[in-house]
Design an enzyme around this catalytic site. Structure first.
Site: not given
Ligand code: UD1
Length: 419
Positions: A22, A397
């Site tokens: 990420k 997330r």
């Protein structure tokens, strides 16, 4: 609102694959703004933060499209230099479009960033760097405006090796005139990955992975195709989960070189960690870990993004441990939740003193931020009884199919909808 219901007690066993990082994908997506044309980025995880970055890019008039784990970004033209407040507020990494927008268009207006509530997280180093490159920066009404007809190379010393500031300055400097030197730069693998992406676009970044970056500005960059580095934080989280549950887990697609600090700490705790010939990492534990002390540091030190997860492991150790957080000033919010599960933790300034327990007990707990969420899931896996982890959106997330991956290797986790 969704929650994870975890029945503790299962050992994690088998093989699991980590996805793209990420924290590399987000700056690389922002960097695609620097080159007119369509760039393609592979191994981009399906995450809410990635969707937020796609939303930011779409709003700037640079449409993104996803096919499986590949995202293409068409930055042929840029229509807006004002990323929407809602998206910037939702994720601090949105701020990474500042450097590229400024370098490509000469202007940017952006609101002060949001993100996980783990400290004050100022942006002074980003602004100091961009200003040294010649940007004229104004602040007011919760917004920052920067303008520069021309950026020029400069020598910039960062007071702290901030990951985001290093990345924003490196991206802007790639299109500046002349040489930029960033001293005390961040050395994280994600910074190296961004440098590699920029170089694949035709930039001249040298020294990535050391604390001095040299960026020779170029006239223009070309779009490119690039594959994101594997996620060392996801890998580390799985390694810790394997150790905590006294399992035997092989983690595929990790980069052992990036895992050195966590591997060292797990071995110190008596956990068996071995690098397989194919590059995967096997973690095995036959007994409770020993208590070990950990201090978070910028890379190559122990990552702050694994501090909470390691604390869950130390909660079931057979001794005492001290975990010291030096990167963020308010990153112990999981302590109160772990205490609800029977953990014995005392906070003393920037340190948490943990007395390992034989067992934790299942309880209703709440994610306070992304990595705290992963910590609570690990605690739930080792607790006696049922743990319900609420506010799972924090976990979404940053972890792709988290409970699915854990279930595949033996965990008993179910996602439920809560009123
Ligand atoms: C990145 C990671 C995050 C990780 C962190 C530290 C991304 C998208 N996020 O966040 O997961 O926890 O690195 O490894 O990559 N600071 C200042 N002034 C600044 C910038 C930072 O004082 O201008 C301070 C921060 O408050 C913090 C420390 O520097 O105490 C580290 O922050 P930084 O390295 O910038 O983290 P991020 O880039 O926000």
């Amino acid at each position: 609102m969704e929650a994870l219901v975890i029945r503790g007690g299962a050992s994690l066993k088998g093989r699991v694959r980590v996805g793209g990082a990420k924290n590399a994908a987000l700056p690389i997506m922002a960097a695609a703004l620097l080159a007119p044309g369509a760039s393609t980025i592979e191994d981009v995880p399906h995450l809410k933060d990635v969707d937020t970055m796609s939303g930011v890019l779409n709003a700037l008039g640079t449409p993104t499209a996803r096919q499986g784990s590949t995202i293409s970004i068409d930055a042929s033209s840029i229509d807006s230099t004002e990323p929407p407040y809602d998206l910037v507020r939702a994720m601090r990494a949105s701020f990474l479009v500042m450097g590229p927008l400024l370098a490509r268009t000469g202007r940017v207006t952006i609101s002060l960033p949001g993100g996980c509530a783990i400290g004050s997280r100022p942006i002074d180093l980003h602004l100091k760097g961009l200003s040294a490159l010649g940007a004229d920066i104004e602040m007011g009404y919760g917004q920052i405006s920067a303008r520069a007809d021309k950026l020029s190379g400069a020598r910039i010393y960062l007071d702290f090796p901030s990951v985001g500031a290093t990345e924003n300055i490196m991206m802007a400097a790639s299109l500046a005139q002349g040489l930029t030197v960033i001293e005390n730069a961040a050395q994280e693998p994600e910074v190296v990955d961004l440098a590699n992406f920029l170089n694949a676009m035709g930039a001249r970044v040298r020294g990535a992975g050391t604390n001095v970056l040299r960026i020779e500005g170029v006239e223009a960059l070309e779009p490119t195709s690039y594959m994101v580095v594997p996620d060392r934080i996801e890998a580390g989280t799985l390694m810790i989960a394997a150790a905590a549950t006294m399992g035997a887990l092989t983690i595929e697609n990790a980069v052992p070189e990036h895992m050195k600090s966590i591997t060292a700490k797990l071995r110190e705790a008596g956990v068996y960690v071995v690098e397989d010939v194919d590059g995967s990492i096997t973690v095995q534990a036959d007994s409770r870990p020993d208590g070990v002390d950990v201090k978070t540091m910028p890379y190559p030190g122990f990552p702050t993004d694994l501090q909470a997860q390691f604390m869950a492991l130390m909660c079931v150790s057979s001794g005492m441990s001290v975990i010291t957080e030096t990167v963020f000033e308010n990153r112990f919010m999981h302590v109160a939740e772990l205490a609800r599960m029977g953990a014995s933790i005392r906070i003393d300034g920037r340190s948490a003193v943990i007395e390992g327990q034989e067992h934790l007990s299942g309880a209703q707990v709440r994610c306070t931020d992304l990595r705290a969420g992963a910590c609570l899931v690990i605690a739930g896996l080792v607790a006696q009884g049922v743990t319900e982890v609420s506010e799972v959106y924090h976990i979404d997330r940053g972890y792709e199919r988290f409970e699915e991956k854990l279930t595949q290797v033996g965990a008993d986790i179910e996602r439920i909808e809560k009123a």
